[in-house]
Design an enzyme around this catalytic site. Structure first.
Site, PDB file in Angstrom:
ATOM      1  N   MET A   1       3.359  -4.255   0.184  1.00 31.75           N
ATOM      2  CA  MET A   1       2.834  -4.581  -0.969  1.00 31.75           C
ATOM      3  C   MET A   1       3.621  -3.845  -2.111  1.00 31.75           C
ATOM      4  O   MET A   1       3.652  -2.650  -2.425  1.00 31.75           O
ATOM      5  CB  MET A   1       1.482  -4.322  -1.410  1.00 31.75           C
ATOM      6  CG  MET A   1       0.422  -5.035  -0.400  1.00 31.75           C
ATOM      7  SD  MET A   1      -1.215  -4.552  -0.631  1.00 31.75           S
ATOM      8  CE  MET A   1      -1.175  -2.809   0.289  1.00 31.75           C
TER       9      MET A   1
ATOM     10  N   GLY B   1       1.418   0.615  -5.007  1.00 30.82           N
ATOM     11  CA  GLY B   1       2.536   0.249  -3.951  1.00 30.82           C
ATOM     12  C   GLY B   1       2.191   0.755  -2.664  1.00 30.82           C
ATOM     13  O   GLY B   1       1.864   1.937  -2.418  1.00 30.82           O
ATOM     14  N   SER B   2       2.128  -0.066  -1.612  1.00 32.67           N
ATOM     15  CA  SER B   2       1.733   0.411  -0.102  1.00 32.67           C
ATOM     16  C   SER B   2       1.975  -0.643   0.931  1.00 32.67           C
ATOM     17  O   SER B   2       2.702  -1.563   0.642  1.00 32.67           O
ATOM     18  CB  SER B   2       0.092   0.636  -0.357  1.00 32.67           C
ATOM     19  OG  SER B   2      -0.376  -0.254  -1.072  1.00 32.67           O
ATOM     20  N   ARG B   3       1.207  -0.434   1.929  1.00 34.36           N
ATOM     21  CA  ARG B   3       1.455  -1.407   3.297  1.00 34.36           C
ATOM     22  C   ARG B   3       0.043  -1.415   3.931  1.00 34.36           C
ATOM     23  O   ARG B   3      -0.803  -0.542   3.942  1.00 34.36           O
ATOM     24  CB  ARG B   3       2.357  -0.932   3.850  1.00 34.36           C
ATOM     25  CG  ARG B   3       2.674  -1.591   5.236  1.00 34.36           C
ATOM     26  CD  ARG B   3       3.796  -0.687   5.983  1.00 34.36           C
ATOM     27  NE  ARG B   3       3.832  -0.685   7.341  1.00 34.36           N
ATOM     28  CZ  ARG B   3       4.677  -0.174   8.109  1.00 34.36           C
ATOM     29  NH1 ARG B   3       5.585   0.616   7.595  1.00 34.36           N
ATOM     30  NH2 ARG B   3       4.619   0.315   9.426  1.00 34.36           N
TER      31      ARG B   3
END
Length: 250
Positions: free
Chosen positions: A120, A208-210
Site C-alpha cells: 500500500m 504506507g505499509s503492506r
C-alpha cells in the site's frame, strides 16, 4: 418496484459520493488545518501556510474510508487491502499463526503455503478488511523495525500484527498487517472472539505499509504480481471444492 436491483446502500440507482473520513484521521487533519490557517491568517507566512494546507488535504485523503461492495461467494477469499500485489511466493507461515496457541484453537498448519503480499502506497486507502467471514481467533502484535514494507524481510522484522480468522466450517485464514518506512502505528478495530463479516473493517496502518495473506494449502491465487486490488471487493483466491468439503467435514 418489485424485482428492482438495489445497490449496497439499498438505493435503486448508482451514484458517486465523497468517501467518509475515518475518525482515526480526523484529529490529524484538524490539527494540520489549524496550523495552516494560523500561518495564513495570523502570521501571514504563505510560504509555510499553503504547503500546510496541501498537507491537510493529503491527510484527509489518506484516511478516507469508502464503502465497498463485497462479493457474496463462500469460495471467495477477498483482498484485505487496497494496493498492488508485490509478491506471490511459497513460505512457511509465521509461528504466531501456526498450531495451538494454548487457547485450544488450531491455527495454520506447518509447511509451505502461498503468501500473497499487497503493498500500500501513501495514495492507497489504508483501512484493512477481513478476507473471510468468521471469528477472530488470534490478534498478535509484534513491535519491530520500520524498513521499506516492499522488502521481503519486512515480514519478519518490521512492526506487524497477525490476525487469524476461522470460518464456521473450520477453514482458517491468516493475514498480517506490516508497518512500513513512514507507518508508526497499527490500529486494530477488532479483538479475539469478535465475529466479522467478509470485507468488514478490522484495522488500519498509518502512512504506507503492506498486508500479507496466507492462503490455505491447495488454494490457488486469482491475482498476478503487479495487479491493483481493492480491499473488500477483489477476489484474490477461491477455495476449491475439496477444501470446502474438508471444512464441512471438520
Amino acid at each position: 418496484m418489485a424485482g428492482e436491483i438495489l445497490d449496497n446502500q439499498g438505493r435503486g440507482e448508482a451514484g458517486w459520493q465523497w468517501p467518509a473520513i475515518h475518525p482515526e484521521g480526523r484529529k490529524f487533519g484538524v490539527i494540520a488545518g489549524a496550523i495552516a490557517l494560523a500561518f495564513l491568517l495570523i502570521l501571514d507566512w504563505e510560504i509555510i501556510g499553503w504547503p500546510m494546507l496541501a498537507l491537510t488535504g493529503g491527510i484527509f485523503a489518506f484516511f478516507r474510508d469508502p464503502e465497498r461492495v463485497v462479493p457474496q461467494d463462500d469460495r471467495a477469499i477477498i483482498s484485505p487491502a487496497d494496493g498492488t500485489v508485490s509478491q506471490i511466493i511459497q513460505v512457511e507461515p509465521p509461528k504466531e499463526l501456526v498450531g495451538d496457541d494454548g487457547s485450544g484453537h488450531d491455527g495454520l498448519s506447518d509447511g509451505a503455503i502461498t503468501r500473497v503480499s499487497i503493498f500500500m502506497s501513501v495514495f492507497d486507502v489504508h483501512i484493512n478488511r477481513s478476507p473471510i467471514a468468521g471469528t477472530v481467533k488470534r490478534l498478535v502484535y509484534i513491535p519491530g523495525k520500520f524498513m521499506n514494507a516492499d522488502l521481503d524481510k519486512a515480514s519478519d522484522e518490521n512492526e506487524r500484527q497477525h490476525i487469524l480468522v476461522e470460518r464456521g466450517d473450520g477453514i482458517v485464514i491468516g493475514f498480517t498487517q506490516i508497518a512500513g518506512l513512514v507507518a508508526r502505528r497499527i490500529v486494530p478495530f477488532v479483538k479475539p472472539g469478535d465475529m466479522v463479516a467478509a470485507g468488514q473493517r478490522v484495522g488500519l496502518i498509518r502512512f504506507g505499509s503492506r498486508v500479507d495473506v496466507y492462503l490455505p494449502a491447495g488454494t490457488d491465487p486469482k491475482v498476478l504480481i503487479g495487479q491493483k486490488v481493492v480491499a473488500g471487493e477483489t477476489v484474490i483466491a477461491e477455495l476449491g471444492q475439496q477444501k470446502l468439503i474438508e471444512g464441512v467435514a471438520q
